[in-house]
Design a protein around this motif. Structure first.
Motif, PDB file in Angstrom:
ATOM      1  N   GLN A 108     -16.614  37.978 -11.536  1.00 52.76           N
ATOM      2  CA  GLN A 108     -15.655  36.794 -11.111  1.00 52.76           C
ATOM      3  C   GLN A 108     -16.330  36.353  -9.921  1.00 52.76           C
ATOM      4  O   GLN A 108     -16.495  35.042  -9.792  1.00 52.76           O
ATOM      5  N   THR A 158     -20.573  37.023 -20.984  1.00 56.85           N
ATOM      6  CA  THR A 158     -19.339  36.025 -21.373  1.00 56.85           C
ATOM      7  C   THR A 158     -18.371  36.904 -22.160  1.00 56.85           C
ATOM      8  O   THR A 158     -17.196  36.674 -21.854  1.00 56.85           O
ATOM      9  N   TYR A 159     -18.818  37.736 -23.044  1.00 60.54           N
ATOM     10  CA  TYR A 159     -18.031  38.541 -23.601  1.00 60.54           C
ATOM     11  C   TYR A 159     -17.091  39.352 -22.822  1.00 60.54           C
ATOM     12  O   TYR A 159     -15.859  39.526 -22.858  1.00 60.54           O
ATOM     13  N   ALA A 201     -16.218  38.884 -19.791  1.00 58.54           N
ATOM     14  CA  ALA A 201     -15.164  37.996 -19.210  1.00 58.54           C
ATOM     15  C   ALA A 201     -14.055  37.536 -20.093  1.00 58.54           C
ATOM     16  O   ALA A 201     -13.047  37.652 -20.054  1.00 58.54           O
ATOM     17  N   ALA A 202     -14.398  37.533 -21.464  1.00 61.60           N
ATOM     18  CA  ALA A 202     -13.411  36.987 -22.672  1.00 61.60           C
ATOM     19  C   ALA A 202     -12.672  38.271 -22.637  1.00 61.60           C
ATOM     20  O   ALA A 202     -11.259  38.317 -23.038  1.00 61.60           O
ATOM     21  N   ILE A 203     -13.070  39.503 -22.801  1.00 65.25           N
ATOM     22  CA  ILE A 203     -12.260  40.536 -22.919  1.00 65.25           C
ATOM     23  C   ILE A 203     -11.234  40.802 -21.755  1.00 65.25           C
ATOM     24  O   ILE A 203     -10.131  40.959 -22.154  1.00 65.25           O
ATOM     25  N   GLU A 204     -11.661  40.425 -20.463  1.00 67.66           N
ATOM     26  CA  GLU A 204     -10.917  40.563 -19.512  1.00 67.66           C
ATOM     27  C   GLU A 204      -9.822  39.576 -19.453  1.00 67.66           C
ATOM     28  O   GLU A 204      -8.423  39.714 -19.203  1.00 67.66           O
ATOM     29  N   GLU A 205     -10.001  38.430 -20.005  1.00 69.73           N
ATOM     30  CA  GLU A 205      -9.195  37.375 -20.421  1.00 69.73           C
ATOM     31  C   GLU A 205      -8.066  37.834 -21.380  1.00 69.73           C
ATOM     32  O   GLU A 205      -6.956  37.634 -21.285  1.00 69.73           O
ATOM     33  N   HIS A 206      -8.619  38.590 -22.286  1.00 69.46           N
ATOM     34  CA  HIS A 206      -7.883  38.884 -23.284  1.00 69.46           C
ATOM     35  C   HIS A 206      -6.536  39.895 -23.032  1.00 69.46           C
ATOM     36  O   HIS A 206      -5.689  39.925 -23.309  1.00 69.46           O
ATOM     37  N   LEU A 246      -5.708  40.418 -19.991  1.00 72.04           N
ATOM     38  CA  LEU A 246      -5.096  39.978 -18.869  1.00 72.04           C
ATOM     39  C   LEU A 246      -3.648  39.078 -19.913  1.00 72.04           C
ATOM     40  O   LEU A 246      -2.644  39.192 -19.361  1.00 72.04           O
ATOM     41  N   GLY A 247      -4.108  38.429 -20.866  1.00 71.04           N
ATOM     42  CA  GLY A 247      -3.080  37.670 -21.593  1.00 71.04           C
ATOM     43  C   GLY A 247      -2.130  38.583 -22.327  1.00 71.04           C
ATOM     44  O   GLY A 247      -0.987  38.522 -22.499  1.00 71.04           O
ATOM     45  N   ASP A 248      -2.818  39.867 -22.711  1.00 73.31           N
ATOM     46  CA  ASP A 248      -1.786  40.937 -23.311  1.00 73.31           C
ATOM     47  C   ASP A 248      -0.761  41.471 -22.311  1.00 73.31           C
ATOM     48  O   ASP A 248       0.292  41.297 -22.359  1.00 73.31           O
TER      49      ASP A 248
END
Lengths: 243, 243
Positions: B87, B129-130, B132-137, B139-141
């Motif tokens: 980040q 990027t992957y 970061a996308a996992i991290e986003e996922h 956190l969304g969870d």
DNA sequence: CGTTGTCTTGAATTACATCAAGAAAAGTGG
DNA sequence: CCACTTTTCTTGATGTAATTCAAGACAACG
């Protein structure tokens, strides 16, 4: 007649990082056209493996997750300038749904071109990562609010955030209001509150003449009172990449 | 004597996506060495603009945000294989702190090399990027759980997630327990619950003989009961890039 | 072996959810 | 443009999950 990236009206706003003219040309080349969707359209469903990714040119919407037990969490509100579908682009499938609340204009990209970005345009690839990192940051923020603050703080924080974003892209009407085309239920689902309690909290902010939300428009009468209530820290104006 | 990336013990686990030998060599080349930190060390502070990024080789820790009013949200637990500092690497500064709970071994990278990844190695850039996308996922969870479920569900969900991750990297002791070197206060801060209520909920799960957490170790006696309580959906085993 | 941090338990309080029902908008078809 | 239906909003009453307060027990630590 689709917009030419060079003349994209979004690019003018300070919210969005400036792009080299090479990068603009690169994006123009990737742009497959535009799509208009009607209010209520589900752009992505949870679990989709979509062929296209989009930049939102106009309109607003919701990202939401449906949980195993059927309940719904609104993960974020979708605003013009947002890039949607990256998660599926990179992870293979959408982990949340995206729904248009108003009519939307979307800038279309092929998912298969995503890999070409990484191969041929490092600076745009970097920006994709940047976008994902911002998304992560925003979700971390939301998580913190949900975990640590009460309803009043959460509602104020959320309204403030929506307001700030629209101010940043100059989407403020003559009367100072912004478009907020959601139901109170949507805000409730975003904040983890019941509809009833959300309503009562909004009523309170209205009675205090801080902010008023009606007819799908939000009037913020006292922006920094709202910021105070929402415990918003003084943040230097952030910029974000625009795809 | 630092580990050679080629022999990195983490790479063996199915949790981590396989890498081409070129990519392994590339990482090896970027690797600046290893760092050992003591329990309690603050690896990143909120607001830091660090010069280094790290892959966690050993040990566990916490990511947490401090809010304007001083309250603390634990955003995530840090496990071996996690890449930390991305980040800040991409956005300029850390929006959360990272703290070592146990002793940790970190694989060191220069932040200034991040850009070289994008320029010279598209597949590794894609993986960033992957991540970061996992991290986003994730956190969304987490956000969804916090917003929509009660204490019992949240605690069970969190324990289950921690357990699954350790199982995936084979970090299970002979007695079936995993290392969970946190305080109940940390879990409470992660789930947006009070310490007292977290404690009572844990006591309940223990009384039901579902899971027992003591002496910094977690024993999951009934994994799928725990999954049920936590409303965990059947998920295909995910893989993630390892930097 | 005392000091400090973490865990545990019970009792009082509260913020929020749920229930219920009516009012106001916003669509829909004639 | 007006009845009719449906959705969304509003408000009061009741219930409950989780917080806060308080105090003691247990572990860890120097």
């Amino acid at each position: 007649m689709p917009i030419n990236c060079k003349n994209c009206p979004l690019r003018r706003h300070e919210l969005f990082a400036t792009m080299s003219s090479d990068d603009v040309a690169f994006m123009q080349d990737m742009k497959q056209g535009e799509q208009h969707v009607a209010p209520g359209t589900v752009v992505f469903s949870q679990g989709d493996k979509p062929d296209h990714l989009y930049t939102v040119l106009e309109g607003k919407g919701l990202r939401h997750k449906t949980l195993p037990d059927g309940r719904r969490q609104v993960v974020n509100f979708v605003m013009p300038g947002d890039f949607i579908g990256l998660q599926a682009g990179v992870m293979g499938e959408m982990r949340h749904a995206v729904e248009a609340t108003t009519a939307m204009t979307l800038c279309i990209f092929n998912r298969s071109d995503l890999w070409k970005v990484f191969q041929n345009n490092p600076s745009r690839a970097y920006d994709l990562t940047y976008l994902a990192a911002i998304e992560e940051h925003l979700l971390g923020d939301a998580l913190s609010r949900m975990g640590q603050h009460g309803a009043r703080e959460r509602v104020a924080w959320s309204l403030h955030r929506l307001y700030r974003r629209d101010v940043a892209i100059g989407a403020v009407a003559g009367d100072g209001s912004i478009s907020l085309p959601f139901r109170q239920q949507d805000l409730a689902d975003a904040l983890g509150l019941s509809l009833v309690h959300t309503n009562k909290t909004l009523a309170q902010l209205k009675a205090e003449n801080v902010a008023r939300w009606e007819r799908r428009r939000l009037f913020v009468h006292q922006p920094e009172t709202l910021a105070q209530i929402g415990l918003v820290e003084q943040l230097q104006p952030e910029t974000r990449p625009l795809m």
